[in-house]
Motif scaffolding. Structure first.
Motif, PDB file in Angstrom:
ATOM      1  N   GLY C 153       5.397   7.689   2.798  1.00  6.89           N
ATOM      2  CA  GLY C 153       5.075   7.635   4.216  1.00  6.89           C
ATOM      3  C   GLY C 153       3.654   8.075   4.502  1.00  6.89           C
ATOM      4  N   VAL C 154       3.248   9.186   3.894  1.00  2.00           N
ATOM      5  CA  VAL C 154       1.906   9.707   4.150  1.00  2.00           C
ATOM      6  C   VAL C 154       0.853   8.760   3.580  1.00  2.00           C
ATOM      7  CG1 VAL C 154       0.309  11.563   3.538  1.00  2.00           C
ATOM      8  CG2 VAL C 154       2.578  12.110   4.398  1.00  2.00           C
ATOM      9  N   VAL C 155       1.110   8.220   2.393  1.00  2.00           N
ATOM     10  CA  VAL C 155       0.153   7.280   1.793  1.00  2.00           C
ATOM     11  C   VAL C 155       0.021   6.051   2.699  1.00  2.00           C
ATOM     12  CG1 VAL C 155      -0.160   5.635  -0.098  1.00  2.00           C
ATOM     13  CG2 VAL C 155       0.402   8.005  -0.593  1.00  2.00           C
ATOM     14  N   TYR C 156       1.153   5.552   3.212  1.00  2.00           N
ATOM     15  CA  TYR C 156       1.111   4.392   4.104  1.00  2.00           C
ATOM     16  C   TYR C 156       0.324   4.717   5.369  1.00  2.00           C
ATOM     17  CZ  TYR C 156       2.648   1.009   7.538  1.00  2.00           C
ATOM     18  OH  TYR C 156       2.665   0.062   8.527  1.00  2.00           O
TER      19      TYR C 156
ATOM     20  N   THR D 145       3.492   7.099  -8.211  1.00  2.00           N
ATOM     21  CA  THR D 145       4.136   7.166  -6.895  1.00  2.00           C
ATOM     22  C   THR D 145       3.168   6.761  -5.796  1.00  2.00           C
ATOM     23  OG1 THR D 145       5.466   8.999  -7.716  1.00  2.00           O
ATOM     24  CG2 THR D 145       5.450   8.654  -5.341  1.00  2.00           C
ATOM     25  N   ILE D 146       1.907   7.195  -5.922  1.00  2.00           N
ATOM     26  CA  ILE D 146       0.925   6.863  -4.889  1.00  2.00           C
ATOM     27  C   ILE D 146       0.673   5.355  -4.858  1.00  2.00           C
ATOM     28  CG2 ILE D 146      -1.525   7.074  -4.304  1.00  2.00           C
ATOM     29  CD1 ILE D 146      -1.273  10.015  -5.237  1.00  2.00           C
ATOM     30  N   ILE D 147       0.468   4.757  -6.052  1.00  2.00           N
ATOM     31  CA  ILE D 147       0.229   3.306  -6.085  1.00  2.00           C
ATOM     32  C   ILE D 147       1.443   2.576  -5.532  1.00  2.00           C
ATOM     33  CG2 ILE D 147      -0.195   1.310  -7.580  1.00  2.00           C
ATOM     34  CD1 ILE D 147      -1.828   3.010  -9.379  1.00  2.00           C
ATOM     35  N   GLU D 148       2.631   3.032  -5.918  1.00  2.00           N
ATOM     36  CA  GLU D 148       3.836   2.384  -5.415  1.00  2.00           C
ATOM     37  C   GLU D 148       3.959   2.576  -3.915  1.00  2.00           C
ATOM     38  OE1 GLU D 148       7.456   3.055  -7.826  1.00  2.00           O
ATOM     39  OE2 GLU D 148       8.475   2.589  -5.943  1.00  2.00           O
ATOM     40  N   GLY D 149       3.627   3.785  -3.442  1.00  2.00           N
ATOM     41  CA  GLY D 149       3.671   4.047  -2.000  1.00  2.00           C
ATOM     42  C   GLY D 149       2.743   3.123  -1.248  1.00  2.00           C
TER      43      GLY D 149
END
Lengths: 394, 394, 394, 394
Positions: C153-156, D145-149
């Motif tokens: 959510g935060v990354v988005y 996780t960040i790339i997937e996010g």
């Protein structure tokens, strides 16, 4: 929920259903198809859960099956599925097999499922032997992430979007027309039971009539406070029937035979997600009750030290003394014989009801015909929301 | 945070709490239940974290347990759990077992958890032997993705939604009434400490009075700049009490005994997420201080070369010379004896205070009664935000 | 980008920086801390990437380490870490160990990482022996999903939010004041280079002056089309300095010494995500150029059959003939000697420049003093955006 | 879809294409590059799917390859890749290898893919031997996780955003000018086939002309109901050409040679996601048909008891009797010889057509020249949407 609607003739000629659904079809199907394809996501989000689940199941299963076939193809091309009948040794190229543990389509399908779902039990797995297998693994992981991403997105959007047709719960079943501070007003009630439009709420009311070209044409009705409301309580929305109003010329009798539709929209933002949404309903002339007002449903309860909303009587109306002539006639009656009225008023008894002033003036001109007609439409039914015996607490 | 509120009688008759929570109950519970079911997601997002976690834990655990039972069922139907007592060999159908490594419910439960969580340690795993096991695997992966998608969505929505009741921090504790450029104004202060409504901010103020029908009815108060503000600094919102204002007829004394509620909403978008949200508060008549103004809290600090906001004095007010008659009386006093005043003014000393002009005119008519009454309500308490000794920096 | 700003005295007394950052501090730190905690997510989304990454790394590592300790605790309680020194057999309770493959904290840490990250290599795994281990597995999977959900959510939100301070690119460096169709106008240019506010764009301009109470007070300036714009091209926003404008009384000379700040906000929605955001800037009186207008930067290029925007000259201004008296004086000069002017006009030469009419009238009254002063502030610097030699293409 | 546009000269000088795309280039490329970098996410969301997929594939593959190299580096530093040529035993430091199962870059690459994708088959895995390997595992899980996010977010945003250029489907191909209730009106039709702007819909129309400075300058045209519409049906948007309208002075002939562009935007929120978006189109003077009106496409179909929209005739227009002089001339003709007209009117036949009153008055002054010219532009083409033979159902 729908049983109340049965009192209306089965299929009224209306643009909106009472719960806000549209009664409109687009004839040209090919154009719809184009749109369907263009707005695939909207269709997924707006569709029913079972439909969305079906689509996702199909896309998951399809990708699993497809990749399983590709895994098998790679293995076959590498000769991993040919074994020496005697020794049982693999007879293909290279030092090792591309994949371990899978020997038929069922096995490759399981490998495909385990890989894309990132379960990876480990009984079946690709090896570093074949670059094409490594590439396929990469591809499947990326495709899997995209499908999962789409699924997460659609599930989130479906969860947070307001229910499709909520007009029924949000708007009162009928409009009423009565005098408010001496002015003829069109009133309806709006609730906050569903809190989807609680923030930034605004009501818009359009009267939709056929224009001379035969096309529906909207006229916006002017509302109190320009339709901006704070929807912390059920509110009564009021449209004053003044000279600019298209309802200015309608008497109770003419209204009963009129051919228009009042479209009401409530737009606002959800307190929880901030999302914009809209509830809609429509009122046909026969759903406008002339000479009624809404029963008060908000009271302060001293025992629980809180305001209470009596949601059972949300739709309840009660008869009030209202002239049945049009707002135009009423205005003319009030303005033209200005001097006569002023004289008469001095001789009158003190006015204790806010509506008596105008009623008295008009009584001699317009008999109470229409109200009976309008009422008779509804009196036959035993609808619990329609309270005729509730006393006016003025 | 709530200790300051103790100075008010424990339970005032009010629609909104000071921090924006509603003091309203819906009587009919069945309708609420319907809504609860319809807006499951909203309930999850608006609920407390512990509640949301509990729901998700239950849904995870439930799905794990259910699928575990299905896995066991499939294994039993296939005869995987029957072993030859002597050789220890599996006695069921087929070449191999449907699942490996799980032999009792605890084992199948672990398999279920590992599968749905996509951990897949590999000690327990389904084989390609049974189509029904492969199908169950597929189903569990899809269901698992949906539950996870819902969870990710709800967590995201919960994280980015504004805190529920922020009215307390956003709005000043009291309204004040004083003269501003010679006009009676209702003022309150609004802050930007929480930046949830910083973009596109607009303030709406409604005076909520009982109508003749006994139902609360809102009148929107006209604000400076139509309530549009740039919330880069704490701002003082001003409503000029002119002829259109429902407060026009209230004197200080009448106000103290009045029965209405002023509802204030601040709507805006978050700078971080663009989300629309709203803060709310309400002022009862006894929370309106007649003859006070807010202490200036914004100064330019030359040492740090920046503007500073003195947040401690956010609620602080200071007494100013204000007529205690109603705005209507003030206007009449200012307009009717036009000639007399003009004569008197020539003889007057030069005016150095912006409010002195009107005060002097009115002094002879209205004694400063009400201010004392209003003040006495508050003077008993030792509230640090209430500064009576701060000099006016005019 | 910031080198241009050096021409201004190092630290002007201003509320907004040119790029929209606020030059405001809140004194009371404890209140900020409360807010920090309340709006943890906003802080994460608005913070720099490195900060967000650090927070997430810490929360991941913390949860991994914590669960590792729990795994070890369970194993120790079950006696899984006690081995017979001779046979090497496990000496704890039960048939089997709670977890396999992990024998020290490093091992349990790896188990924890593999479990929460749902990698599950399979070398280490919990067994169905201990219910507490199964429960811990469930708990860790749920906590892991929540942390991951928050992270996604935060990354988005970080990805889709507009950059923090874009005022510099969006607004022209200076305001200008010149005549437009004979009316004194305050103009500045606004660009669409960043498309964050392209949909539903509206500009608001506030003049911020100290009120008599010493507090900054905003007056909204009326704009052409009420500030609603279609930001498909760089646009020149125009405020006509009429009687209602607070700038009405300022002459060029007085403006140079004035003490106010013009705050400009551009609010709109992103075309890509629909998100609402805002760009801001401010103009100090010394950044308002009297007697200039903006150079045209939009032309139709016939070779590429497209309109082109010459972004290099976005800030470029050019001198135009403008009276240096205030708009009030100009109006009085234009209205009071009505008859004289009408006579004079008949004798005048035909007017070919739209501004000559007023310039001629005022020339005799106001000498061109102030323009020189204003200009001299800027002429010393060699700023490429400031073109004084560009001919007027009228 | 684009074939219809061929009837227009290949490249008109226009700002917007008919489907809403901008015909504008920014000259200075370096600035674009800066923006590209700043709005990476917007670029991803707005770009085509193939572009987004390529970016994600590259970032996935890049991170996999990078981490594979790091895994190998750690293994090499630990001496895991050196084996005793005779015994085959690992010759590096420590009790065990940092990673098991991977012995060359292909192996480490597979380990990297399996780890980041959280598949974790288990054939290759890191051990607790090396803290650096554990740290690398942690790092890769977080980065993954960040790339997937980011991927999930971008996929969601792409799915829910409206298609880029929908102007073509939303707006009628032409504007028409005709009399409506005796007033000259500029009309165009707007559809709800794409439901992206169904909630909170508002239309804005700007007439874009070159100002005296040579820069395009917008004038907002006043619309019926201020442009607020309920887009439940295709609607005809009407701009009354009154004195304030910049079209007031144009006759049919002058319009054909005019040099302006009418920009139309439809802004609204999606019913499904609440997202704000905008559709745009533009009309050149030659696309404005003087003396036509739109064919009615909305009828009530009694057989299916529903309103039907005949989408085939969405663009269809039909000739109506319209004076070809400007609205100004028409008004002057109607007002100046007030007395004459009143006399003449008494002698006239009863008016059965709503437009005849004005047509008759103007007939003697303006011959029907321009209509023929305008028509001839279009009559040469065989465009199926242009129906000249449809009878007026007035």
């Amino acid at each position: 929920k729908n049983s109340n609607l049965n009192m209306l003739p089965k299929k009224s000629i209306r643009l909106y259903d009472k719960d806000g659904g549209k009664n409109i079809r687009v004839k040209n199907i090919s154009m719809r198809t184009i749109k369907f394809l263009k707005d695939f996501a909207t269709t997924l989000i707006e569709g029913r859960w079972r439909y969305t689940l079906a689509i996702f199941t199909v896309s998951f299963a399809g990708s699993w099956a497809g990749f399983a076939a590709l895994w098998q193809l790679i293995a076959q091309a590498h000769g991993d599925l040919e074994f020496d009948p005697l020794t049982g040794e693999r007879m293909g190229d290279g030092r090792a097999a591309c994949t371990r543990g899978a020997y038929d389509y069922a096995g490759f399908f399981l490998l495909s499922v385990e890989t894309q779902g990132t379960t990876g039990y480990g009984e079946k797995y690709p090896t570093e032997e074949c670059p094409e297998a490594v590439f396929l693994l990469m591809l499947q992981l990326i495709i899997g992430t995209i499908i999962e991403g789409a699924m997460v997105g659609v599930v989130y959007a479906k969860l947070t979007r307001p229910p499709r047709h909520t007009g029924d719960f949000v708007f009162s079943r009928n409009c009423v027309i009565c005098l408010r501070d001496g002015v003829v007003c069109l009133l309806f009630r709006i609730s906050n039971f569903a809190e989807h439009q609680e923030i930034n709420s605004r009501v818009e009311v359009y009267l939709c009539e056929k224009s001379t070209e035969g096309e529906p044409r909207d006229t916006k009705l002017k509302l109190e406070n320009d339709g901006q409301i704070t929807l912390y309580l059920p509110q009564i929305i009021s449209h004053a029937v003044t000279e600019e109003s298209p309802l200015f010329g309608y008497s109770a009798e003419e209204l009963a035979n009129a051919d228009f539709e009042i479209l009401v929209t409530l737009t606002g933002n959800s307190k929880a997600t901030g999302q914009t949404s809209q509830s809609r309903t429509s009122y046909l002339p026969k759903e406008i009750l002339w000479g009624y007002r809404f029963v008060n449903i908000i009271n302060y309860d001293h025992t629980i030290e809180s305001y209470t909303i009596d949601s059972v009587h949300f739709d309840a109306v009660v008869r009030v003394d209202t002239p049945t002539c049009s707002a135009r006639s009423l205005q003319e009656a009030a303005t033209v014989p200005q001097k006569d009225i002023r004289k008469r008023k001095k001789r009158q008894v003190p006015q204790d009801s806010f509506s008596s002033k105008y009623s008295l003036q008009v009584d001699m001109q317009v008999a109470e015909i229409a109200v009976k007609d309008v009422k008779s439409q509804f009196q036959a039914q035993s609808w619990d929301g329609f309270i005729d015996s509730v006393p006016i607490k003025s």
